[in-house]
Design a protein around this motif. Structure first.
Motif, mmCIF file in Angstrom:
data_model
loop_
_atom_site.group_PDB
_atom_site.id
_atom_site.type_symbol
_atom_site.label_atom_id
_atom_site.label_comp_id
_atom_site.label_asym_id
_atom_site.label_seq_id
_atom_site.Cartn_x
_atom_site.Cartn_y
_atom_site.Cartn_z
ATOM 1 N N SER A 140 31.700 56.061 39.019
ATOM 2 C CA SER A 140 33.161 56.176 39.018
ATOM 3 C C SER A 140 33.808 54.992 39.737
ATOM 4 C CB SER A 140 33.572 57.489 39.683
ATOM 5 O OG SER A 140 34.958 57.565 39.839
ATOM 6 N N VAL A 141 33.275 54.669 40.907
ATOM 7 C CA VAL A 141 33.816 53.529 41.664
ATOM 8 C C VAL A 141 33.602 52.242 40.881
ATOM 9 C CG1 VAL A 141 33.555 52.147 43.760
ATOM 10 C CG2 VAL A 141 33.580 54.643 43.919
ATOM 11 N N ALA A 142 32.416 52.080 40.313
ATOM 12 C CA ALA A 142 32.121 50.855 39.556
ATOM 13 C C ALA A 142 33.059 50.700 38.369
ATOM 14 C CB ALA A 142 30.672 50.864 39.086
ATOM 15 N N GLN A 143 33.332 51.796 37.679
ATOM 16 C CA GLN A 143 34.242 51.727 36.534
ATOM 17 C C GLN A 143 35.632 51.313 36.986
ATOM 18 O OE1 GLN A 143 34.478 55.294 34.181
ATOM 19 N NE2 GLN A 143 36.142 54.523 32.937
ATOM 20 N N ASP A 144 36.110 51.900 38.082
ATOM 21 C CA ASP A 144 37.431 51.531 38.605
ATOM 22 C C ASP A 144 37.443 50.076 39.074
ATOM 23 O OD1 ASP A 144 38.468 54.016 38.050
ATOM 24 O OD2 ASP A 144 38.367 54.740 40.115
ATOM 25 N N TRP A 145 36.366 49.646 39.752
ATOM 26 C CA TRP A 145 36.289 48.258 40.202
ATOM 27 C C TRP A 145 36.339 47.318 39.017
ATOM 28 C CZ3 TRP A 145 32.382 47.009 44.680
ATOM 29 C CH2 TRP A 145 32.806 47.645 45.846
ATOM 30 N N ALA A 146 35.572 47.640 37.980
ATOM 31 C CA ALA A 146 35.524 46.779 36.802
ATOM 32 C C ALA A 146 36.896 46.686 36.140
ATOM 33 C CB ALA A 146 34.484 47.289 35.811
ATOM 34 N N TYR A 199 38.168 50.722 46.640
ATOM 35 C CA TYR A 199 37.107 51.232 47.511
ATOM 36 C C TYR A 199 37.729 52.008 48.674
ATOM 37 C CZ TYR A 199 32.680 51.041 50.137
ATOM 38 O OH TYR A 199 31.527 51.349 50.817
ATOM 39 N N LEU A 200 38.763 51.443 49.259
ATOM 40 C CA LEU A 200 39.486 52.125 50.333
ATOM 41 C C LEU A 200 40.111 53.423 49.814
ATOM 42 C CD1 LEU A 200 40.796 52.303 53.165
ATOM 43 C CD2 LEU A 200 42.634 50.840 52.270
ATOM 44 N N ASP A 201 40.748 53.358 48.645
ATOM 45 C CA ASP A 201 41.363 54.553 48.063
ATOM 46 C C ASP A 201 40.338 55.667 47.884
ATOM 47 O OD1 ASP A 201 43.779 53.190 47.926
ATOM 48 O OD2 ASP A 201 43.579 52.717 45.793
ATOM 49 N N GLY A 219 42.226 40.514 41.244
ATOM 50 C CA GLY A 219 41.167 41.391 40.762
ATOM 51 C C GLY A 219 40.231 41.813 41.875
ATOM 52 N N LEU A 220 39.837 40.851 42.716
ATOM 53 C CA LEU A 220 38.971 41.176 43.859
ATOM 54 C C LEU A 220 39.693 42.084 44.846
ATOM 55 C CD1 LEU A 220 37.308 37.725 44.520
ATOM 56 C CD2 LEU A 220 36.114 39.850 43.963
ATOM 57 N N ARG A 221 40.919 41.728 45.146
ATOM 58 C CA ARG A 221 41.711 42.516 46.102
ATOM 59 C C ARG A 221 41.881 43.949 45.605
ATOM 60 N NH1 ARG A 221 46.972 44.064 47.196
ATOM 61 N NH2 ARG A 221 47.673 43.781 49.325
ATOM 62 N N GLN A 222 42.211 44.105 44.329
ATOM 63 C CA GLN A 222 42.422 45.446 43.775
ATOM 64 C C GLN A 222 41.125 46.251 43.757
ATOM 65 O OE1 GLN A 222 44.461 45.215 40.008
ATOM 66 N NE2 GLN A 222 46.226 44.183 40.892
ATOM 67 N N SER A 223 40.004 45.589 43.486
ATOM 68 C CA SER A 223 38.720 46.286 43.504
ATOM 69 C C SER A 223 38.411 46.794 44.915
ATOM 70 C CB SER A 223 37.596 45.363 43.021
ATOM 71 O OG SER A 223 37.773 45.047 41.675
ATOM 72 N N MET A 224 38.605 45.939 45.892
ATOM 73 C CA MET A 224 38.325 46.338 47.274
ATOM 74 C C MET A 224 39.332 47.372 47.779
ATOM 75 S SD MET A 224 35.519 44.876 48.071
ATOM 76 C CE MET A 224 35.494 45.247 49.825
ATOM 77 N N GLU A 225 40.550 47.320 47.281
ATOM 78 C CA GLU A 225 41.535 48.335 47.650
ATOM 79 C C GLU A 225 41.152 49.687 47.035
ATOM 80 O OE1 GLU A 225 46.327 48.925 48.126
ATOM 81 O OE2 GLU A 225 45.616 47.445 46.681
#
Length: 193
Positions: free
Chosen positions: A63-69, A88-90, A80-86
């Motif tokens: 689930s996290v990987a799909q959202d990160w992608a 993770y926080l979410d 893109g990097l910032r949103q992926s890491m954000e």
């Protein structure tokens, strides 16, 4: 809408129990009661509690990987990097028990850095390493090992989240989010070419 299979119902019930009370809340009896089956019926689909918990963790990673992608597809690599890491926080703040079990609990089957990650076995960190490599190819980031850099970003994000959840910040959630994102920006500034 397709009808849920028994394994799907078991996973859904176990997931809800885990989300509310952590791994200790997931017992075969509780899951069976939530699904409306006998505890022994679960063993037809999952050989033991550990296999059920592993599946919940695997589903959390996916689930996290799909959202990160999805978030990393932003045309601006930094965003893109910032949103992926954000994200993770979410995930950590929205599903703390699932987050802990997937990302913070020692498990024998956990992926190990560097070999498992470089072998692209991590559905989550692979997204970040690929985005960093893309940024290096475009000349946005200085040349470095994208896997080492991805682990550094993940370590920073995870460490800050762990400290926040352990009560080491006096910030409210909004203040912590701002601090977390600013910390990531500091790293991004350090790797720009």
């Amino acid at each position: 809408m397709p009808r849920l299979t028994t394994p799907d119902k078991i996973l859904r019930a176990a997931h809800k129990l885990m989300d509310k009370g952590g791994a200790d809340a997931v017992s075969m009896r509780r899951v069976a009661a939530a699904v409306g089956i006998t505890p022994m019926a679960i063993y037809r689909h999952f050989p033991n509690r550990e296999a059920l918990l592993k599946r919940i963790s695997d589903d959390s990673f996916a689930s996290v990987a799909q959202d990160w992608a999805e978030r990393s597809r932003h045309p601006d690599i930094y965003q893109g990097l910032r949103q992926s890491m954000e994200q993770y926080l979410d995930y950590a703040l929205t599903h703390p028990n699932l987050f802990d079990h997937a990302f913070s609990v020692r498990r024998d089957d956990a992926r190990r850095f560097p070999e498992d990650f470089r072998d692209r076995q991590s559905p989550t960190l692979t997204v970040i390493a690929d985005k960093l490599a893309e940024g290096m190819q475009q000349g946005l980031f200085r040349e470095a090992d994208p896997w080492d850099l991805a682990m550094t970003l993940w370590g920073l994000g995870h460490g800050l989240i762990a400290l926040y959840r352990a009560g080491r910040f006096s910030y409210d959630q909004k203040q912590f989010r701002a601090f977390y994102l600013q910390s990531l920006e500091t790293v991004f500034d350090g790797i720009k070419s």
